[in-house]
Design a protein around this motif. Sequence first.
Motif, PDB file in Angstrom:
ATOM      1  N   ARG A 285     124.503 -43.704 -15.631  1.00 18.55           N
ATOM      2  CA  ARG A 285     125.443 -42.979 -14.907  1.00 18.55           C
ATOM      3  C   ARG A 285     125.577 -43.435 -13.590  1.00 18.55           C
ATOM      4  N   LEU A 286     125.766 -44.314 -13.153  1.00 17.15           N
ATOM      5  CA  LEU A 286     126.233 -45.178 -11.655  1.00 17.15           C
ATOM      6  C   LEU A 286     127.167 -45.998 -12.120  1.00 17.15           C
ATOM      7  N   MET A 287     127.535 -46.862 -13.992  1.00 20.75           N
ATOM      8  CA  MET A 287     128.110 -47.190 -13.998  1.00 20.75           C
ATOM      9  C   MET A 287     129.478 -46.856 -14.794  1.00 20.75           C
ATOM     10  N   GLU A 288     129.092 -45.438 -14.785  1.00 22.58           N
ATOM     11  CA  GLU A 288     130.176 -44.486 -15.949  1.00 22.58           C
ATOM     12  C   GLU A 288     131.608 -44.696 -15.163  1.00 22.58           C
ATOM     13  N   PRO A 289     131.803 -44.631 -13.786  1.00 17.57           N
ATOM     14  CA  PRO A 289     133.474 -44.930 -13.604  1.00 17.57           C
ATOM     15  C   PRO A 289     134.582 -46.304 -14.204  1.00 17.57           C
ATOM     16  N   LEU A 290     133.635 -47.051 -14.260  1.00 21.93           N
ATOM     17  CA  LEU A 290     134.012 -49.034 -14.907  1.00 21.93           C
ATOM     18  C   LEU A 290     133.576 -49.095 -16.602  1.00 21.93           C
ATOM     19  N   MET A 291     132.962 -48.516 -16.696  1.00 23.42           N
ATOM     20  CA  MET A 291     132.491 -48.156 -18.717  1.00 23.42           C
ATOM     21  C   MET A 291     133.124 -47.595 -18.938  1.00 23.42           C
ATOM     22  N   SER A 292     133.695 -45.443 -18.680  1.00 23.75           N
ATOM     23  CA  SER A 292     134.106 -45.311 -19.429  1.00 23.75           C
ATOM     24  C   SER A 292     135.495 -45.232 -19.777  1.00 23.75           C
ATOM     25  N   THR A 293     136.746 -46.487 -19.081  1.00 29.05           N
ATOM     26  CA  THR A 293     137.480 -46.677 -19.047  1.00 29.05           C
ATOM     27  C   THR A 293     137.740 -47.848 -19.197  1.00 29.05           C
TER      28      THR A 293
ATOM     29  N   ASN B 146     130.151 -53.765  -6.520  1.00 23.34           N
ATOM     30  CA  ASN B 146     130.362 -54.946  -7.251  1.00 23.34           C
ATOM     31  C   ASN B 146     131.174 -54.204  -8.533  1.00 23.34           C
ATOM     32  N   MET B 147     130.255 -52.752  -9.017  1.00 24.55           N
ATOM     33  CA  MET B 147     131.477 -52.237 -10.152  1.00 24.55           C
ATOM     34  C   MET B 147     132.719 -51.804  -9.623  1.00 24.55           C
ATOM     35  N   GLU B 148     132.299 -51.408  -8.286  1.00 23.78           N
ATOM     36  CA  GLU B 148     134.293 -50.575  -8.014  1.00 23.78           C
ATOM     37  C   GLU B 148     134.845 -52.083  -7.916  1.00 23.78           C
ATOM     38  N   TYR B 149     134.383 -53.046  -7.357  1.00 22.55           N
ATOM     39  CA  TYR B 149     135.538 -54.229  -7.349  1.00 22.55           C
ATOM     40  C   TYR B 149     135.293 -54.848  -8.484  1.00 22.55           C
TER      41      TYR B 149
END
Length: 537
Positions: A284-292, A250-253
Amino acid sequence: MKSSTVASLALVATLWLSLLCALTALTSASYDDDLLQSVTSRYVRPNMLSPDIPLTDIRVQSRSGGVEQVHLTAGRHDRVYLVYVREIPDNFSGQLPLQGTVRFGTDPSSLGTETLATGRVYSGMQEYNSYLWNPPMGEPTLNKSAIAALMNTESWTKKWWPLYNNDTAADIPNNKSVNAAYNNPASYYQSPLVYTARLDNLLPNTKYYYDIDGEYTGNFSTNPAPGDMSRPLTIGMWADVGQTNVSALNMEYMLNTVDPHLFMLAADLSYADAYWPRWDSWGRLMEPLMSTKLGLFGQADHEFNVFNENNVAYMFRYPTPFEESNSPTFEYYSYKTGPLHVITLGSYTVFKKGSAQYIWLEHELTKVNRTLTPWLMVMLHVPWYCSNFVHIGEGKLMREAMEPLLYKYGVDVLLAGHVHAYERTHPVYNNATNPCGTVHLDLGDAGNREGAYIPWLEPQPSWSAFRESSFGVGKMTIYNETHAHYEWHRVACEDTNATICATAGDNSAQAHIPSDSTWIVRDTVRCPSRLMPTSAP
């Protein structure tokens, strides 16, 4: 492409949208309770296990003192909070690095603005909840022997010392949490250094690049200033996320397909539940979404009273713009961007008439400028309208206390979570469909380990438009002052390999088809409350 061609395409798109909006408005104008459909999806999430991602998974591994868990929260249209974490290495000596440096700017080769990040730590009392060794979905994080070893002090206490705990694996029950003794040093959790920086004086609709201490770089785009309706505004919606494989999908989506200008997370973030290291693995798991992407967060039972977390980790890690909102607490606040005014409320904060939250809400509603920000949305955690038997009726008292205010001021949409299934309502007020009521979106289905909830109340209430026992995320695109398109996407797969996700009727991460979609139309002629207040003080 020639500028004339671009202009022609833009004109065609504008004419098409105008026609579509006109047709939708015509449909809205003929609103009739007898024509409203109530649909229960035939899809029920398959009985596939979705374990909490183990702490050994590469996606949640520590960077051993390096910058990690980077995330951005929206402060104002011209302010962003940047938060990151550093673990304190074993056997560290010297002065703790309580300050960091964040440089940012619009040119990645020349980051001209610098601000300080301030580091803090916090402590937590370790509770061991049964989800760690007996989860309803998937494999255990820890086994009972590991828990017992942390609680059993016989190996290091002296004969004349009192035993702080002497539990064995046999003493650990299957479905009951256990408390480590308050005076057992092995049960204390110390957080990493959590740094917060405030990035100010940002330009709207602008891409910024940032550098943290010369070792981590990223970028994000600011949102439009309040009143700017020059382009559609896309909002991602979810709640009850957790950290399973479905949570990760869901995070990637959300990042790659919804691609929101702003995401709204209606509480229940990590499901750490007082096993404090799980806040770090979730970050750490959510960083790809939440850092951008810029986010707005809420807090609820899994941040507050589940195993007595009392918002400790949430307060340190996820700042909210409450000071910018003249709110007395981080638990409720407001945020404005483009055509949208968001009000976030606390379901587990006192809400009765005369309470601080009620007084603040009423005053905040009087400040809404419907000329500048015509769309008014509320985010909270516990649904006020829900036809799933799990948690049914839990939001009743808050609804009875506050719904008249929301109706008076014409709130358009309410986003909630808590119930691990998806449901959308028709416009509703006082437990009945009402063309001038609020559309409620219950999205507590972002993938957490507790699974999808069933059964549903039968017959389906007339105010319930669509419901499904599954996982997914929502997307709302506001096109202008009166029209927004909303859709919900089921993301039920366990793996990015499409062959594993061959479930009949499944529109998974590989089949980007919305399960539910609708136009939300603000009818200001029939519903003058959509113009409230008529003028801002």
